[in-house]
Design a protein around this motif. Structure first.
Motif, PDB file in Angstrom:
ATOM      1  N   GLU A 112       0.828  -1.208   0.000  1.00  0.00           N
ATOM      2  CA  GLU A 112       0.000   0.000   0.000  1.00  0.00           C
ATOM      3  C   GLU A 112       0.856   1.249   0.000  1.00  0.00           C
ATOM      4  O   GLU A 112       0.394   2.319  -0.354  1.00  0.00           O
ATOM      5  CB  GLU A 112      -0.906   0.003   1.240  1.00  0.00           C
ATOM      6  N   GLN A 113       2.115   1.127   0.430  1.00  0.00           N
ATOM      7  CA  GLN A 113       3.012   2.272   0.445  1.00  0.00           C
ATOM      8  C   GLN A 113       4.293   1.893  -0.274  1.00  0.00           C
ATOM      9  O   GLN A 113       4.692   0.729  -0.270  1.00  0.00           O
ATOM     10  CB  GLN A 113       3.356   2.683   1.891  1.00  0.00           C
ATOM     11  N   PRO A 114       4.986   2.840  -0.934  1.00  0.00           N
ATOM     12  CA  PRO A 114       6.261   2.538  -1.568  1.00  0.00           C
ATOM     13  C   PRO A 114       7.277   2.085  -0.542  1.00  0.00           C
ATOM     14  O   PRO A 114       7.250   2.531   0.605  1.00  0.00           O
ATOM     15  CB  PRO A 114       6.684   3.880  -2.194  1.00  0.00           C
ATOM     16  N   ALA A 115       8.143   1.175  -0.949  1.00  0.00           N
ATOM     17  CA  ALA A 115       9.179   0.688  -0.044  1.00  0.00           C
ATOM     18  C   ALA A 115      10.155   1.812   0.259  1.00  0.00           C
ATOM     19  O   ALA A 115      10.522   2.589  -0.602  1.00  0.00           O
ATOM     20  CB  ALA A 115       9.905  -0.491  -0.673  1.00  0.00           C
ATOM     21  N   ASP A 116      10.578   1.894   1.522  1.00  0.00           N
ATOM     22  CA  ASP A 116      11.515   2.939   1.920  1.00  0.00           C
ATOM     23  C   ASP A 116      12.959   2.537   1.672  1.00  0.00           C
ATOM     24  O   ASP A 116      13.850   3.345   1.682  1.00  0.00           O
ATOM     25  CB  ASP A 116      11.354   3.254   3.416  1.00  0.00           C
ATOM     26  N   GLY A 117      13.186   1.273   1.482  1.00  0.00           N
ATOM     27  CA  GLY A 117      14.561   0.828   1.284  1.00  0.00           C
ATOM     28  C   GLY A 117      14.670  -0.645   1.533  1.00  0.00           C
ATOM     29  O   GLY A 117      13.732  -1.316   1.923  1.00  0.00           O
ATOM     30  N   ALA A 118      15.847  -1.151   1.292  1.00  0.00           N
ATOM     31  CA  ALA A 118      16.041  -2.586   1.416  1.00  0.00           C
ATOM     32  C   ALA A 118      15.928  -3.046   2.850  1.00  0.00           C
ATOM     33  O   ALA A 118      15.623  -4.199   3.111  1.00  0.00           O
ATOM     34  CB  ALA A 118      17.417  -2.961   0.859  1.00  0.00           C
TER      35      ALA A 118
ATOM     36  N   HIS B  44      -2.078  13.891   9.531  1.00  0.00           N
ATOM     37  CA  HIS B  44      -1.424  12.591   9.596  1.00  0.00           C
ATOM     38  C   HIS B  44      -0.850  12.303  10.981  1.00  0.00           C
ATOM     39  O   HIS B  44       0.036  11.459  11.110  1.00  0.00           O
ATOM     40  CB  HIS B  44      -0.310  12.508   8.540  1.00  0.00           C
ATOM     41  N   ARG B  45      -1.356  12.987  11.985  1.00  0.00           N
ATOM     42  CA  ARG B  45      -0.928  12.673  13.347  1.00  0.00           C
ATOM     43  C   ARG B  45      -1.723  11.466  13.854  1.00  0.00           C
ATOM     44  O   ARG B  45      -2.499  11.549  14.802  1.00  0.00           O
ATOM     45  CB  ARG B  45      -1.125  13.877  14.261  1.00  0.00           C
ATOM     46  N   ARG B  46      -1.524  10.373  13.206  1.00  0.00           N
ATOM     47  CA  ARG B  46      -2.193   9.115  13.534  1.00  0.00           C
ATOM     48  C   ARG B  46      -1.440   8.000  12.831  1.00  0.00           C
ATOM     49  O   ARG B  46      -0.602   8.262  11.971  1.00  0.00           O
ATOM     50  CB  ARG B  46      -3.658   9.134  13.088  1.00  0.00           C
ATOM     51  N   ILE B  47      -1.743   6.781  13.210  1.00  0.00           N
ATOM     52  CA  ILE B  47      -1.114   5.656  12.540  1.00  0.00           C
ATOM     53  C   ILE B  47      -2.079   5.070  11.523  1.00  0.00           C
ATOM     54  O   ILE B  47      -3.301   5.259  11.617  1.00  0.00           O
ATOM     55  CB  ILE B  47      -0.670   4.575  13.544  1.00  0.00           C
ATOM     56  N   ASN B  48      -1.519   4.375  10.569  1.00  0.00           N
ATOM     57  CA  ASN B  48      -2.321   3.786   9.498  1.00  0.00           C
ATOM     58  C   ASN B  48      -2.838   2.429   9.954  1.00  0.00           C
ATOM     59  O   ASN B  48      -2.064   1.495  10.190  1.00  0.00           O
ATOM     60  CB  ASN B  48      -1.464   3.628   8.234  1.00  0.00           C
ATOM     61  N   ALA B  49      -4.151   2.319  10.103  1.00  0.00           N
ATOM     62  CA  ALA B  49      -4.744   1.083  10.611  1.00  0.00           C
ATOM     63  C   ALA B  49      -4.507  -0.103   9.688  1.00  0.00           C
ATOM     64  O   ALA B  49      -4.563  -1.255  10.124  1.00  0.00           O
ATOM     65  CB  ALA B  49      -6.248   1.278  10.823  1.00  0.00           C
ATOM     66  N   SER B  50      -4.237   0.156   8.418  1.00  0.00           N
ATOM     67  CA  SER B  50      -4.013  -0.946   7.477  1.00  0.00           C
ATOM     68  C   SER B  50      -2.561  -1.422   7.478  1.00  0.00           C
ATOM     69  O   SER B  50      -2.223  -2.374   6.781  1.00  0.00           O
ATOM     70  CB  SER B  50      -4.406  -0.509   6.058  1.00  0.00           C
ATOM     71  N   ASN B  51      -1.718  -0.774   8.262  1.00  0.00           N
ATOM     72  CA  ASN B  51      -0.329  -1.212   8.391  1.00  0.00           C
ATOM     73  C   ASN B  51      -0.274  -2.314   9.440  1.00  0.00           C
ATOM     74  O   ASN B  51      -0.382  -2.065  10.643  1.00  0.00           O
ATOM     75  CB  ASN B  51       0.562  -0.036   8.795  1.00  0.00           C
ATOM     76  N   HIS B  52      -0.075  -3.542   8.989  1.00  0.00           N
ATOM     77  CA  HIS B  52      -0.120  -4.694   9.894  1.00  0.00           C
ATOM     78  C   HIS B  52       1.089  -4.777  10.813  1.00  0.00           C
ATOM     79  O   HIS B  52       1.134  -5.638  11.694  1.00  0.00           O
ATOM     80  CB  HIS B  52      -0.255  -5.975   9.082  1.00  0.00           C
ATOM     81  N   GLU B  53       2.046  -3.895  10.625  1.00  0.00           N
ATOM     82  CA  GLU B  53       3.191  -3.849  11.533  1.00  0.00           C
ATOM     83  C   GLU B  53       2.745  -3.548  12.959  1.00  0.00           C
ATOM     84  O   GLU B  53       3.401  -3.941  13.925  1.00  0.00           O
ATOM     85  CB  GLU B  53       4.171  -2.781  11.044  1.00  0.00           C
ATOM     86  N   TYR B  54       1.600  -2.854  13.105  1.00  0.00           N
ATOM     87  CA  TYR B  54       1.126  -2.445  14.424  1.00  0.00           C
ATOM     88  C   TYR B  54       0.162  -3.451  15.046  1.00  0.00           C
ATOM     89  O   TYR B  54      -0.253  -3.264  16.196  1.00  0.00           O
ATOM     90  CB  TYR B  54       0.421  -1.088  14.327  1.00  0.00           C
ATOM     91  N   ASP B  55      -0.204  -4.489  14.334  1.00  0.00           N
ATOM     92  CA  ASP B  55      -1.234  -5.405  14.831  1.00  0.00           C
ATOM     93  C   ASP B  55      -0.855  -6.054  16.156  1.00  0.00           C
ATOM     94  O   ASP B  55      -1.710  -6.266  17.020  1.00  0.00           O
ATOM     95  CB  ASP B  55      -1.527  -6.493  13.790  1.00  0.00           C
ATOM     96  N   ARG B  56       0.418  -6.395  16.315  1.00  0.00           N
ATOM     97  CA  ARG B  56       0.826  -7.125  17.507  1.00  0.00           C
ATOM     98  C   ARG B  56       0.752  -6.276  18.768  1.00  0.00           C
ATOM     99  O   ARG B  56       0.893  -6.798  19.890  1.00  0.00           O
ATOM    100  CB  ARG B  56       2.245  -7.661  17.345  1.00  0.00           C
TER     101      ARG B  56
END
Length: 450
Positions: free
Chosen positions: A26-32, A240-252
């Motif tokens: 959903e977002q461009p990769a920031d780097g390797a 954008h002072r919030r987190i993206n709910a669709s970013n599964h990095e935050y699920d845990r």
């Protein structure tokens, strides 16, 4: 299970195998160095090893795809829905032991490839999934154990008084309980990651967010900016002072993601919404309402229907109709409401609403009103046309539900300019305005009363 051709896989052993459904980022990769996340991962960065079910091969948890590929190519076994397994390491150890006790065909579905082709080109592949009751029970137990561990960790964080951290936006220092910092960020910086009681592994969560800000990365869209000032302006202007709910990095970091096997918070929420919608569609045809208890405005008589109470009130010389209908053409809907509530309150206080005489009991004032003919005697409009009479004297007063707008009110709504003076900003005759002012009239009334 996606269709696959084992012969092609073995012929192209140097190519990556697709072991799970893919999705475009959903977002461009920031780097390797950015982690690749496919779907929710609640296991976290563990150090435990994953062992092969058939041989001594083992890898770290972060290299699970390597082991899954090994199982597919070397042992022709596929594990379904790997990402939904709460503890993959213990899952693999369990089935390694079971496969030593019994053949794999006792547990796995057999998939024969090239079933219509020559026998020599046919191969058997094995699918281990939760269709097998034993596998389903194992997954549920691992999920339950993980939930217990998460809730225990959450309780430890709730009771922890040694929390110490700086606000990531203003560097104010907070010590004691994590809720003080989270509430501060929500209140002072309009940045909320949720209620403190819904969060687990809070320090790791805040570390993740702080690391993004240190890398000049927006917490919502995750774009990188050249300096902190530009990043700050971007997050403020774009909200954008919030987190993206669709970013599964935050699920845990959210307890809700551990509640049901294989379901994220979005799926749990959507199920709750569907249940509410289903409740709205329930059949209420067999529901029976409680009978209406309508009480006469001028005596103690009660009836179960409004028709009966109207019939009864005719014995009072139609006083109700005369009070609330023409020849009082200016009585609008809310004035009717206030008049009914005024009469109810006066009688409740054992006071005649016509002459304001006080009596010892409700029965006494009702007898007085009937004997003296005060049913139609109303005080000045200013006495009962007061804001406090918007509120019902009796909350279940069925009489209020039958009031309706008069024809005059409808005409007032369409031609309200005739009844309510509108004063332009350009006031040419200030003296006339002062003389006709409502405040001036109120002062005159107050002077006459005193």
């Amino acid at each position: 299970v996606s269709a696959f051709c084992p012969a092609d896989l073995e012929a192209q052993d140097n190519q990556d195998s697709i072991l799970e459904p893919l999705c475009f980022p959903e977002q461009p990769a920031d780097g390797a160095g950015a982690p690749s996340v496919q779907g929710p991962s609640l296991q976290g960065p563990g150090t435990e090893l994953l062992v092969c079910l058939f041989c001594p091969e083992s890898v770290s948890l972060q290299q699970k795809d390597v082991l899954l590929k090994h199982l597919l190519l070397e042992h022709k076994l596929v594990i379904a829905d790997v990402k939904l397994i709460a503890d993959l390491s213990k899952y693999m150890l369990y089935w390694k032991g079971r496969f030593l006790e019994q053949p794999v065909t006792d547990f796995c579905s057999v998939i024969k490839t090239n079933s219509t082709g020559p026998v020599e080109k046919q191969e058997d592949y094995f699918l281990l999934c939760d269709v097998l009751p034993e596998d389903r029970i194992l997954r549920e137990r691992l999920q339950q154990k993980r939930l217990e561990e998460v809730l225990e960790q959450q309780q430890v964080e709730r009771d922890d008084g040694s929390f110490h951290r700086l606000c990531m936006f203003c560097s104010e220092e907070f010590a004691g309980n994590r809720s003080s910092l989270l509430n501060h960020m929500a209140r002072e910086h309009s940045f909320s990651i949720g209620l403190p009681d819904n969060i687990v592994y809070c320090n790791q969560f805040l570390d993740t967010l702080q690391r993004k800000l240190d890398n000049l990365q927006c917490l919502y869209c995750e774009k990188t900016f050249r300096d902190k000032t530009t990043l700050k302006d971007h997050m403020r202007k774009k909200a954008h002072r919030r987190i993206n709910a669709s970013n599964h990095e935050y699920d845990r970091f959210y307890v809700i993601n551990y509640l049901e096997l294989g379901k994220t918070w979005e799926e749990v929420q959507s199920e709750d919404d569907r249940e509410l919608a289903d409740d709205e569609d329930d059949d209420w045809s067999d529901w029976q309402a409680h009978p209406v208890s309508a009480v006469c405005l001028f005596c103690e008589h009660q009836s179960e229907t409004m028709e009966q109470i109207y019939t009864h009130m005719k014995v009072h010389d139609n006083a109700y109709i005369k009070l609330l209908r023409p020849p009082l053409p200016d009585l609008r809907f809310y004035q009717q409401v206030k008049l009914v509530n005024f009469i109810r309150r006066q009688i409740h206080q054992s006071r005649c609403y016509g002459c304001q005489e006080k009596f010892d009991s409700r029965d006494a004032v009702l007898r007085h009103i009937a004997a003296e003919g005060h049913m139609m005697k109303l005080p000045d409009v200013s006495t009962w046309n007061q804001p406090q009479y918007y509120f019902p004297t009796y909350e279940n007063d069925a009489l209020l539900c039958t009031l309706s707008d008069s024809d005059e009110e409808e005409s007032d709504e369409t031609n309200h300019g005739e009844d309510v003076p509108v004063i332009a900003e350009d006031i040419s005759n200030l003296r006339a305005l002062k003389q006709s002012s409502v405040l001036n009239q109120l002062l005159k009334n107050r002077g006459s009363c005193s």
